[in-house]
Write a protein that holds these residues in place. Structure first.
Motif, PDB file in Angstrom:
ATOM      1  N   GLN A  21       5.501  -7.476  -7.476  1.00 35.14           N
ATOM      2  CA  GLN A  21       5.302  -6.154  -6.904  1.00 35.14           C
ATOM      3  C   GLN A  21       4.368  -6.264  -5.705  1.00 35.14           C
ATOM      4  OE1 GLN A  21       4.066  -3.616 -10.143  1.00 35.14           O
ATOM      5  NE2 GLN A  21       6.131  -3.497 -10.944  1.00 35.14           N
ATOM      6  N   ASP A  22       4.913  -6.757  -4.594  1.00 32.48           N
ATOM      7  CA  ASP A  22       4.160  -6.877  -3.349  1.00 32.48           C
ATOM      8  C   ASP A  22       4.601  -5.772  -2.390  1.00 32.48           C
ATOM      9  OD1 ASP A  22       2.745  -9.134  -4.148  1.00 32.48           O
ATOM     10  OD2 ASP A  22       4.245 -10.523  -3.348  1.00 32.48           O
ATOM     11  N   ALA A  23       3.890  -5.639  -1.303  1.00 31.13           N
ATOM     12  CA  ALA A  23       4.191  -4.586  -0.316  1.00 31.13           C
ATOM     13  C   ALA A  23       5.585  -4.736   0.278  1.00 31.13           C
ATOM     14  CB  ALA A  23       3.145  -4.600   0.799  1.00 31.13           C
ATOM     15  N   ARG A  24       6.061  -5.980   0.442  1.00 28.25           N
ATOM     16  CA  ARG A  24       7.370  -6.208   1.068  1.00 28.25           C
ATOM     17  C   ARG A  24       8.386  -6.880   0.150  1.00 28.25           C
ATOM     18  NH1 ARG A  24       6.060  -8.146   7.232  1.00 28.25           N
ATOM     19  NH2 ARG A  24       4.566  -6.512   7.712  1.00 28.25           N
ATOM     20  N   TRP A  26       9.677  -6.771  -4.042  1.00 24.71           N
ATOM     21  CA  TRP A  26       9.593  -6.356  -5.443  1.00 24.71           C
ATOM     22  C   TRP A  26      10.729  -7.019  -6.189  1.00 24.71           C
ATOM     23  CZ3 TRP A  26       7.506  -1.702  -8.146  1.00 24.71           C
ATOM     24  CH2 TRP A  26       6.313  -1.265  -7.555  1.00 24.71           C
ATOM     25  N   TRP A  62      14.327   1.075   6.748  1.00 27.80           N
ATOM     26  CA  TRP A  62      13.102   1.258   5.986  1.00 27.80           C
ATOM     27  C   TRP A  62      12.072   1.950   6.867  1.00 27.80           C
ATOM     28  CZ3 TRP A  62      12.194   1.876   1.270  1.00 27.80           C
ATOM     29  CH2 TRP A  62      10.896   1.800   0.742  1.00 27.80           C
ATOM     30  N   GLY A  65       5.253   2.288   8.617  1.00 26.74           N
ATOM     31  CA  GLY A  65       3.977   2.713   8.065  1.00 26.74           C
ATOM     32  C   GLY A  65       3.230   3.613   9.027  1.00 26.74           C
ATOM     33  N   ASN A  70       4.076  -1.714  11.333  1.00 28.93           N
ATOM     34  CA  ASN A  70       4.414  -2.409  10.097  1.00 28.93           C
ATOM     35  C   ASN A  70       5.195  -1.477   9.169  1.00 28.93           C
ATOM     36  OD1 ASN A  70       3.044  -4.943  10.603  1.00 28.93           O
ATOM     37  ND2 ASN A  70       1.171  -3.720  10.551  1.00 28.93           N
ATOM     38  N   LYS A  72       6.308   0.570   5.780  1.00 28.00           N
ATOM     39  CA  LYS A  72       5.661   1.241   4.653  1.00 28.00           C
ATOM     40  C   LYS A  72       5.782   0.301   3.447  1.00 28.00           C
ATOM     41  CE  LYS A  72       6.957   4.904   1.626  1.00 28.00           C
ATOM     42  NZ  LYS A  72       7.866   6.006   1.402  1.00 28.00           N
ATOM     43  N   PRO A  73       4.738   0.161   2.634  1.00 26.08           N
ATOM     44  CA  PRO A  73       4.826  -0.732   1.473  1.00 26.08           C
ATOM     45  C   PRO A  73       5.777  -0.170   0.404  1.00 26.08           C
ATOM     46  CG  PRO A  73       2.611   0.217   1.672  1.00 26.08           C
ATOM     47  CD  PRO A  73       3.415   0.743   2.801  1.00 26.08           C
ATOM     48  N   ASP A  75       6.908   0.792  -3.301  1.00 31.34           N
ATOM     49  CA  ASP A  75       6.190   1.301  -4.464  1.00 31.34           C
ATOM     50  C   ASP A  75       7.197   1.552  -5.588  1.00 31.34           C
ATOM     51  OD1 ASP A  75       7.449   3.784  -3.961  1.00 31.34           O
ATOM     52  OD2 ASP A  75       5.718   4.567  -2.893  1.00 31.34           O
TER      53      ASP A  75
END
Length: 169
Positions: A21-24, A26, A62, A65, A70, A72-73, A75
């Motif tokens: 479960q990382d920002a980029r 999952w 996608w 942010g 960059n 958005k992470p 979730d």
């Protein structure tokens, strides 16, 4: 501290990859979501890959942010929505493939209502199709191997039934 080490190691008998479960990136429940640079523009894209599949089931834009540079992470909510959407894409693909490979027409005959099915077997070297006639109780009345290009129509099914389910063509 060494007492807690075995509890942190993944189960060696499990075949499922470890959840990430990382920002980029999952990975969970048989799916991987990866945020990637969009090759078509300056934005970002996300790809959803089902475990064991060579190609993504879904690739889409996608969101950027807050810094507008960059992505958005990822979730939990976004991942769950992506899994649902990618699963639906796969389901529709399977339905479309099934519709291409399996045809059915119903005809009336002196023996009663008959379902005639055409099931295409897309073998790489020798594709073929099976034409099958079933009565209202599911009993097979006739079956014949035909070319995979055979066109099942109501008229040809009626003609096959009238001919006693003998050879076609």
């Amino acid at each position: 501290m060494t007492d807690s080490l075995p509890a942190m190691l993944p189960d060696s008998g499990a075949n499922e990859p470890e959840a990430i479960q990382d920002a980029r990136l999952w990975r969970k429940d048989g799916w991987t979501a990866r945020v990637i640079k969009n090759e078509d523009d300056d934005g970002w894209a996300v790809e959803m890959i089902k475990d064991g599949e060579p190609e993504p089931a879904l690739v889409g834009p996608w969101t950027m942010g807050r810094d507008k540079k960059n992505p958005k992470p990822l979730d939990t909510g976004a991942f769950n929505t992506l899994v649902k959407t990618a699963s639906e894409v796969l389901r529709r693909h399977e339905q479309q493939l099934h519709a291409l490979l399996h045809k059915r027409v119903s005809v009336r005959h002196e023996a009663g209502d008959i379902d005639v099915t055409l099931d295409i077997v897309p073998d790489e070297y020798e594709p073929y199709a099976m034409l099958t006639a079933l009565d209202a109780y599911g009993e097979q009345l006739g079956q014949q191997r035909v070319a995979p290009t055979f066109k099942l129509t109501k008229a040809c099914a009626e003609a096959w039934a009238e001919g006693g389910f003998g050879r076609i063509g």
